[in-house]
Design a protein around this motif. Structure first.
Motif, PDB file in Angstrom:
ATOM      1  N   UNK A  71      -7.093   8.276  -0.598  1.00 46.21           N
ATOM      2  CA  UNK A  71      -6.474   7.223   0.219  1.00 46.21           C
ATOM      3  C   UNK A  71      -7.527   6.251   0.727  1.00 46.21           C
ATOM      4  N   UNK A  72      -8.672   6.778   1.136  1.00 43.94           N
ATOM      5  CA  UNK A  72      -9.774   5.935   1.605  1.00 43.94           C
ATOM      6  C   UNK A  72     -10.273   5.026   0.486  1.00 43.94           C
ATOM      7  N   UNK A  73     -10.404   5.586  -0.720  1.00 44.28           N
ATOM      8  CA  UNK A  73     -10.849   4.812  -1.875  1.00 44.28           C
ATOM      9  C   UNK A  73      -9.880   3.662  -2.158  1.00 44.28           C
ATOM     10  N   UNK A  74      -8.586   3.959  -2.080  1.00 43.23           N
ATOM     11  CA  UNK A  74      -7.580   2.928  -2.320  1.00 43.23           C
ATOM     12  C   UNK A  74      -7.613   1.862  -1.240  1.00 43.23           C
ATOM     13  N   UNK A  75      -7.784   2.268   0.013  1.00 35.29           N
ATOM     14  CA  UNK A  75      -7.834   1.303   1.120  1.00 35.29           C
ATOM     15  C   UNK A  75      -8.999   0.338   0.959  1.00 35.29           C
ATOM     16  N   UNK A  76     -10.125   0.868   0.525  1.00 37.10           N
ATOM     17  CA  UNK A  76     -11.296  -0.002   0.309  1.00 37.10           C
ATOM     18  C   UNK A  76     -11.004  -1.046  -0.758  1.00 37.10           C
ATOM     19  N   UNK A  77     -10.281  -0.640  -1.795  1.00 44.09           N
ATOM     20  CA  UNK A  77      -9.925  -1.569  -2.867  1.00 44.09           C
ATOM     21  C   UNK A  77      -8.869  -2.579  -2.405  1.00 44.09           C
ATOM     22  N   UNK A  78      -7.951  -2.112  -1.549  1.00 41.02           N
ATOM     23  CA  UNK A  78      -6.931  -3.032  -1.005  1.00 41.02           C
ATOM     24  C   UNK A  78      -7.585  -4.112  -0.150  1.00 41.02           C
ATOM     25  N   UNK A  79      -8.588  -3.706   0.637  1.00 42.64           N
ATOM     26  CA  UNK A  79      -9.276  -4.680   1.496  1.00 42.64           C
ATOM     27  C   UNK A  79     -10.045  -5.699   0.671  1.00 42.64           C
ATOM     28  N   UNK A  99       7.819   7.283   1.518  1.00 46.66           N
ATOM     29  CA  UNK A  99       7.186   5.995   1.240  1.00 46.66           C
ATOM     30  C   UNK A  99       5.975   5.727   2.151  1.00 46.66           C
ATOM     31  N   UNK A 100       5.147   6.741   2.315  1.00 48.20           N
ATOM     32  CA  UNK A 100       3.953   6.575   3.144  1.00 48.20           C
ATOM     33  C   UNK A 100       2.969   5.617   2.483  1.00 48.20           C
ATOM     34  N   UNK A 101       2.164   4.987   3.299  1.00 46.57           N
ATOM     35  CA  UNK A 101       1.164   4.038   2.817  1.00 46.57           C
ATOM     36  C   UNK A 101      -0.198   4.718   2.708  1.00 46.57           C
ATOM     37  N   UNK A 102      -1.129   4.034   2.057  1.00 39.26           N
ATOM     38  CA  UNK A 102      -2.497   4.542   1.961  1.00 39.26           C
ATOM     39  C   UNK A 102      -3.091   4.735   3.351  1.00 39.26           C
ATOM     40  N   UNK A 103      -2.784   3.822   4.267  1.00 38.27           N
ATOM     41  CA  UNK A 103      -3.290   3.932   5.633  1.00 38.27           C
ATOM     42  C   UNK A 103      -2.754   5.180   6.329  1.00 38.27           C
ATOM     43  N   UNK A 136      -1.670   7.948   4.849  1.00 36.39           N
ATOM     44  CA  UNK A 136      -2.268   9.143   4.238  1.00 36.39           C
ATOM     45  C   UNK A 136      -3.722   9.312   4.657  1.00 36.39           C
ATOM     46  N   UNK A 137      -4.423   8.205   4.828  1.00 40.72           N
ATOM     47  CA  UNK A 137      -5.822   8.256   5.254  1.00 40.72           C
ATOM     48  C   UNK A 137      -5.945   8.871   6.652  1.00 40.72           C
ATOM     49  N   UNK A 138      -4.939   8.656   7.498  1.00 39.98           N
ATOM     50  CA  UNK A 138      -4.976   9.194   8.865  1.00 39.98           C
ATOM     51  C   UNK A 138      -4.117  10.454   9.003  1.00 39.98           C
ATOM     52  N   UNK A 139      -3.793  11.103   7.868  1.00 41.41           N
ATOM     53  CA  UNK A 139      -3.037  12.354   7.893  1.00 41.41           C
ATOM     54  C   UNK A 139      -3.816  13.421   8.657  1.00 41.41           C
ATOM     55  N   UNK A 154       0.794  -1.223   0.000  1.00 38.07           N
ATOM     56  CA  UNK A 154       0.000   0.000   0.000  1.00 38.07           C
ATOM     57  C   UNK A 154       0.825   1.271   0.000  1.00 38.07           C
ATOM     58  N   UNK A 155       2.101   1.216  -0.416  1.00 38.87           N
ATOM     59  CA  UNK A 155       2.953   2.412  -0.441  1.00 38.87           C
ATOM     60  C   UNK A 155       2.615   3.271  -1.649  1.00 38.87           C
ATOM     61  N   UNK A 156       2.658   4.572  -1.464  1.00 45.46           N
ATOM     62  CA  UNK A 156       2.320   5.481  -2.556  1.00 45.46           C
ATOM     63  C   UNK A 156       3.443   5.496  -3.599  1.00 45.46           C
ATOM     64  N   UNK A 157       3.039   5.416  -4.867  1.00 47.66           N
ATOM     65  CA  UNK A 157       3.977   5.432  -5.991  1.00 47.66           C
ATOM     66  C   UNK A 157       3.880   6.723  -6.796  1.00 47.66           C
ATOM     67  N   UNK A 158       2.691   7.327  -6.817  1.00 47.57           N
ATOM     68  CA  UNK A 158       2.522   8.525  -7.627  1.00 47.57           C
ATOM     69  C   UNK A 158       1.232   9.238  -7.308  1.00 47.57           C
ATOM     70  N   UNK A 159       1.138  10.480  -7.795  1.00 47.93           N
ATOM     71  CA  UNK A 159      -0.043  11.300  -7.544  1.00 47.93           C
ATOM     72  C   UNK A 159      -0.252  12.250  -8.702  1.00 47.93           C
ATOM     73  N   UNK A 160      -1.514  12.521  -9.017  1.00 44.60           N
ATOM     74  CA  UNK A 160      -1.883  13.515 -10.026  1.00 44.60           C
ATOM     75  C   UNK A 160      -3.073  14.297  -9.504  1.00 44.60           C
TER      76      UNK A 160
END
Length: 445
Positions: free
Chosen positions: A436-444, A406-410, A412-415, A379-385
């Motif tokens: 980040x929340x959207x990505x976490x839901x997909x990771x789960x 190398x922050x994770x989606x988790x 960033x979600x709790x930033x 779940x580490x961030x690779x890029x952003x747009x």
């Protein structure tokens, strides 16, 4: 004549290296050699055609920065570097000895090689004051302008010339901003340009047609675009001639450097557009022409000239970009989804969208779209747009730091964030957290 530090080049990289060298080593003598008597602010050049009233409004005040620090300045052209004797020789016949040398020689625009490119009315976008003065005057008299290229400078120049009431066409081979953004963002900016009256045409140049001056651009499919001014913005090449003549290691992307910005000669450093960069994730070499990257590298070089400092090293490069075209701000950092998949990463993508003020009734409110790319494995961030209003310009810096750490989606979600109705999106719908929340839901899932 001898100096402890000699820096060749006085744009963003050379200027910042000189400032850093003086701050870290105040007892050392520093000389900056610049080729042009008048330097330009590179990122401001597109705006001389519309927003700024003259080319003189974009001059980089080198002396104002350096003279108060006790840095000497020489306007001359360096013709040779002698690494063994530790000398540089100039066009005026000067020989200058150095203990440490920094190359900040920058880049130059790729020149078109199509038939007809020698016609009057065909231009590139260099960092040359006198060329740009003449170029700007020619833009005033033009009516139909064709810009070849789909990168940041092409779009910015096109948008500025459009403000003058000119007929502007942007000719791009595939899609706009392809190396920095995924397709949905390319389509977003293309739509915005079309709304503002700029035509986007997809194709390739075959030749430039005309008598003494350009009249038309013929494409390889046989179609033609009428034009009395053609601007090529098809990339830049690093200025590496001095490095090659000096026997330094040079690749197709620029001058090779280590993590402290040292070249293959231990007392010669290099920074900025003339340097080969290595991708933050893959370590692969590539070319990158950004003033922000040049200053990042310059601070590393300036800090490590005489003593290596492990906390000030280049741990590879994150490409971080931002622009504003036709009122739309676009920014990106790290890998695109397309590039990440191409490199073999298994990715999860998260989206967030909403107004950047709350409530959204404030007059300067803009809709902001955030796309975050994460690795599926941890779940580490690779890029952003991001696309939206001017707030995007600083939001991307948050995400560049997240990539660097190398922050994770988790995470960033709790930033923990500060918000205010007049300044930011709602804390309930802050777009970075949404993505980040959207990505976490997909990771789960």
């Amino acid at each position: 004549m001898k100096y402890d530090v000699v820096i060749i080049g006085a744009s963003a990289g050379g200027l910042t290296t000189a400032i850093s060298a003086r701050k870290f080593y105040p007892d050392k003598s520093v000389l900056v050699i610049k080729r042009e008597d008048i330097a330009m602010i590179p990122c401001g050049i597109p705006y001389i055609f519309g927003t700024l009233e003259s080319v003189d409004d974009d001059i980089l005040p080198v002396e104002k920065f350096l003279e108060p620090l006790g840095v000497d300045i020489l306007t001359d052209d360096v013709t040779e570097i002698d690494p063994r004797a530790k000398l540089v020789r100039t066009a005026s016949g000067k020989e200058i000895a150095w203990e440490k040398l920094v190359l900040a020689t920058g880049s130059k625009p790729v020149k078109p090689e199509f038939p007809g490119s020698e016609l009057e009315g065909v231009y590139t976008v260099p960092k040359d004051y006198r060329y740009l003065k003449e170029f700007r005057e020619r833009v005033k008299t033009a009516e139909r302008v064709v810009i070849v290229g789909g990168g940041f400078i092409a779009l910015e120049v096109g948008d500025e010339i459009r403000k003058l009431g000119k007929d502007v066409t942007i000719l791009v081979r595939s899609r706009l901003l392809r190396s920095s953004f995924d397709r949905e963002f390319s389509e977003m900016v293309a739509e915005r340009l079309e709304e503002r009256g700029i035509r986007v045409v997809y194709g390739q140049v075959e030749r430039i047609l005309g008598g003494e001056s350009v009249e038309r651009v013929r494409l390889i499919d046989g179609s033609e675009l009428p034009a009395d001014l053609v601007i090529f913005s098809i990339g830049y090449r690093p200025n590496v001639e001095l490095a090659v003549k000096a026997g330094l290691k040079v690749t197709r992307y620029g001058i090779w450097t280590d993590e402290y910005m040292r070249t293959s000669h231990p007392d010669i450093f290099a920074v900025g557009d003339c340097v080969e960069h290595r991708d933050f994730f893959t370590g692969k070499p590539y070319g990158l022409m950004l003033a922000s990257t040049a200053t990042f590298e310059a601070r590393i070089a300036g800090a490590n000239l005489f003593k290596l400092q492990i906390v000030r090293e280049n741990r590879r490069t994150i490409g971080v970009y931002s622009t504003n075209v036709a009122g739309l701000t676009l920014a990106a950092a790290g890998l695109t989804e397309e590039a990440a998949r191409r490199e073999g990463f298994e990715v999860i993508v998260g989206y967030g969208k909403g107004p950047d003020r709350h409530p959204a009734k404030f007059p300067d409110t803009s809709m902001v779209t955030v796309k975050l790319i994460f690795s599926r494995d941890r779940g580490a961030i690779l890029g952003a747009q991001i696309a939206g209003g001017k707030s995007v310009g600083e939001m991307i810096n948050i995400l560049a730091l997240a990539i660097q750490k190398r922050l994770t989606a988790s995470e960033l979600y709790t930033l923990q964030i500060a918000t205010h109705p007049l300044l930011t999106a709602s804390p309930v719908g802050y777009q970075i957290l949404q993505a980040a929340e959207d990505a976490l839901a997909k990771l789960r899932a």
